[in-house]
Structure formats: structure tokens, C-alpha cells
Design an enzyme around this catalytic site. Sequence first.
Site, PDB file in Angstrom:
ATOM      1  N   PRO A 120      74.731   6.358  69.151  1.00  0.00           N
ATOM      2  CG  PRO A 120      76.739   5.237  69.485  1.00  0.00           C
ATOM      3  CD  PRO A 120      75.277   4.992  69.272  1.00  0.00           C
ATOM      4  CB  SER A 121      73.623   7.333  64.525  1.00  0.00           C
ATOM      5  OG  SER A 121      72.760   8.027  63.647  1.00  0.00           O
TER       6      SER A 121
END
Length: 221
Positions: free
Chosen positions: A11-12
Amino acid sequence: MVNLTLYGLDPSPPTRAVKMTLAALQLAYKYVNVNVLKAEQHSPAYLQKNPQHTVPMLEDGPVRFWDSHAIMAYLVRKYAKDDSLYPKDFYKRALVDQRLHFESGVVFAHALISITRMVLFLGQTKVPKERIQAIVETYDFVEAFLKDQEYIAGDQLTIADFSLISSISSMVAYVEIDPVKYPKLRAWMRRMEQLPVYAENSVGARLFIASVKKAKFTVAE
Ligand SMILES: N[C@@H](CCC(=O)N[C@@H](CS)C(=O)NCC(=O)O)C(=O)O
């Protein structure tokens, strides 16, 4: 022999930018998941490697360093067959560097992570309107950059595109992109989505958007 380890989580956005670069260069690597929502980046072992406790971080044999922009530039310089993703030409490289600094300071730090810290990390239920305006301002800037060119730093794909697409495809969780107001931005996003390496961004972007949509918050007027 190449001996790369990437620390990050899907998700980063900056982790995804590095993963797109690794895919574009067809480099094999070990992926170590560091869950920042569970504060794994504060473990003594990780802090010893990276006292700034951020992901992504790269290890290349005996050396290690962090920050997606530094990592992407290093990977292209060290491993690419040609310089197209990070041109050696002084002027072309200056344009890529400008966009990387723009992503780091204006887009990621000022806009994306500041609202994300409130919503996902601190669980705030109200966010100031100026946080939303910072995202809209990003869209305005990128629309202007793309006025007469196909890619973020000119007419060829560079690591600046990987950097910006990772953050902008996440920002849509907060503000949808109006196709009438931002035709160039929309067309560039579609262009990026067609690239085989985009698969390295899409899953994480979906996870990021889902987490934001699940969080309950309103925008304070
Ligand atoms: N400018 C850095 C930003 C890195 C960053 O802030 N990453 C976030 C995740 S997206 C993080 O590690 N947050 C945890 C922390 O700062 O403790 C880059 O491009 O790598």
C-alpha cells in the site's frame, strides 16, 4: 551476481514506485514486508538499519539506503541497459530530478502523507479543508506539467512517472479526478495503466484506497 532486498509494503506509494522500477529493469529481488500500520518499522532490528524508520529501503549486497527517489535513480544508474529511465543528458536529468523533488516535497509530504497520517495513522474523524485543497493543487500542477508532453518529465517514460503515478493513483482515495478539468492528467494515468509494470502499482493502490474508504472522516469547512 545481483543481491537485492527491498523492504516495504504494497500500500505504500514510494514502495510501489521502486517495485515498478525493479520490474522495468527486470531485476530479481527479495521482498521483505514491513507493516508500518503495525509499527514494524520501529523494531530495534529495522531501526538499526534505518533510523529514519521509513519504507522503502534497499539493500544491495553490503550497502543499504532508503528513499524511493534515491533508490530508483541508483537502480537505473547501476543496472539499466540504457539511460532512458533516468537520462544522462544534464538538462533531461534536471527535469527528472525536479519532478522527483516535487513528488517528495509537494505531492507526498505536503499533500498525500499529511492527510493519510490524520486519517489512517491517527484515526482523526475531521480533516481540515486545506488538506483536500493540497491534493487538488497537485492535480493542477501535474495537469500543467503535461500540457505539451506525454510523460511527467518530457516525451519519454522516466522514473519520475513511476514516482508520480504511485502517489496520484493513491490520492484518488480522497479526491476523484474530474476528466473535464484534468484531461491531460487522466490521459497520462491511462497511459501508465497500459504499461506491463503497472501491475506493481495496481494491487497496492487498491489496498490503499480501500483503507482510506473504510476510515470514517469528514472534511471540516
Ligand atoms: N520520501 C520517502 C517517503 C518514505 C515514507 O514516508 N514512507 C512511509 C510509508 S508510505 C513510512 O515509511 N512511514 C512510516 C514512518 O515514517 O515511520 C520515500 O520516497 O521513500
